[in-house]
Motif scaffolding. Structure first.
Motif, PDB file in Angstrom:
ATOM      1  N   ASN A  21      -9.776   4.883  27.997  1.00  0.00           N
ATOM      2  CA  ASN A  21      -9.935   4.942  26.812  1.00  0.00           C
ATOM      3  C   ASN A  21      -9.245   3.676  26.265  1.00  0.00           C
ATOM      4  N   THR A  41      -2.189  -1.570  19.409  1.00  0.00           N
ATOM      5  CA  THR A  41      -1.823  -0.128  19.729  1.00  0.00           C
ATOM      6  C   THR A  41      -2.410   0.818  18.380  1.00  0.00           C
ATOM      7  N   ASP A  46      -3.597   8.776  21.864  1.00  0.00           N
ATOM      8  CA  ASP A  46      -2.031   8.838  21.361  1.00  0.00           C
ATOM      9  C   ASP A  46      -1.734   9.534  22.618  1.00  0.00           C
ATOM     10  N   GLU A  47      -0.483   9.617  22.845  1.00  0.00           N
ATOM     11  CA  GLU A  47      -0.057  10.455  24.629  1.00  0.00           C
ATOM     12  C   GLU A  47      -0.195  12.111  23.825  1.00  0.00           C
ATOM     13  N   ALA A  48       0.087  12.629  22.663  1.00  0.00           N
ATOM     14  CA  ALA A  48       0.050  14.152  22.761  1.00  0.00           C
ATOM     15  C   ALA A  48      -1.350  14.454  23.162  1.00  0.00           C
ATOM     16  N   HIS A  49      -2.374  14.029  22.362  1.00  0.00           N
ATOM     17  CA  HIS A  49      -3.713  13.858  22.780  1.00  0.00           C
ATOM     18  C   HIS A  49      -4.007  14.073  24.018  1.00  0.00           C
ATOM     19  N   ALA A  50      -3.840  12.991  24.366  1.00  0.00           N
ATOM     20  CA  ALA A  50      -4.382  12.590  25.981  1.00  0.00           C
ATOM     21  C   ALA A  50      -3.806  14.116  26.736  1.00  0.00           C
ATOM     22  N   GLN A  51      -2.079  14.648  26.693  1.00  0.00           N
ATOM     23  CA  GLN A  51      -1.818  15.085  27.514  1.00  0.00           C
ATOM     24  C   GLN A  51      -2.750  16.842  26.948  1.00  0.00           C
ATOM     25  N   SER A  64      -5.611  16.600  29.437  1.00  0.00           N
ATOM     26  CA  SER A  64      -5.209  16.984  30.986  1.00  0.00           C
ATOM     27  C   SER A  64      -5.042  18.305  31.596  1.00  0.00           C
ATOM     28  N   GLU A  81      -6.331  11.358  35.837  1.00  0.00           N
ATOM     29  CA  GLU A  81      -5.989   9.821  35.085  1.00  0.00           C
ATOM     30  C   GLU A  81      -7.015   9.592  34.232  1.00  0.00           C
ATOM     31  N   TRP A  82      -5.961   8.489  33.332  1.00  0.00           N
ATOM     32  CA  TRP A  82      -5.593   7.858  31.377  1.00  0.00           C
ATOM     33  C   TRP A  82      -5.945   6.256  32.041  1.00  0.00           C
ATOM     34  N   ARG A 129      -6.156   2.454  30.681  1.00  0.00           N
ATOM     35  CA  ARG A 129      -6.213   2.199  29.133  1.00  0.00           C
ATOM     36  C   ARG A 129      -6.602   0.808  28.867  1.00  0.00           C
TER      37      ARG A 129
END
Length: 131
Positions: A35, A42, A49-54, A57, A68-69, A71
């Motif tokens: 991504n 930024t 964002d981290e919440a979406h990635a979490q 996952s 694994e992300w 960026r």
């Protein structure tokens, strides 16, 4: 080996992510998701964002797939990032999403997906979002 998914937070990106999970589960491999923000920005509509990635996952973990992300920022060409990460992780497959575009739109604007298909030296699975 690893399945590499090029992801943006759209229905097309979700289709690519799901197809990548299917392939990884079938092959017994993990998933690396690229991504890539433009120039390290930024604030970028394509940046997850981290919440979406979490959430993504966790969805993968429910299917027994580790994610694994990556960026890695890109300059003018995200294709270079996809190729570099594919080489870094020794990807067995690259999964991309395709959006519907007219032939004229493809001619005038080009297509990142088309360039990935032509230039990345790994097998590529291209998927469309459900209609």
């Amino acid at each position: 080996m690893t399945v590499l998914v090029s992801y943006v937070p759209t229905p097309v990106g979700d289709a690519a992510f799901d197809a990548g999970l299917d392939e990884a589960a079938r092959r017994g491999e993990n998933v690396v998701v690229v991504n890539s923000p433009h120039g390290g920005a930024t604030v970028d509509a394509d940046l997850v964002d981290e919440a979406h990635a979490q959430r993504l996952s966790e969805r993968a973990e429910q299917r027994g797939v580790t994610v694994e992300w990556r960026r890695d920022a890109h300059g003018d060409d995200v294709v270079d990032v996809v190729q570099r990460v594919a080489d870094d992780v020794d990807a067995s497959l690259v999964v991309i999403g395709l959006r519907r575009r007219s032939p004229v739109g493809k001619l005038l604007l080009g297509s990142v997906a088309q360039r990935i298909l032509l230039h990345v030296d790994r097998p590529v699975l291209a998927v469309k979002a459900p209609a």
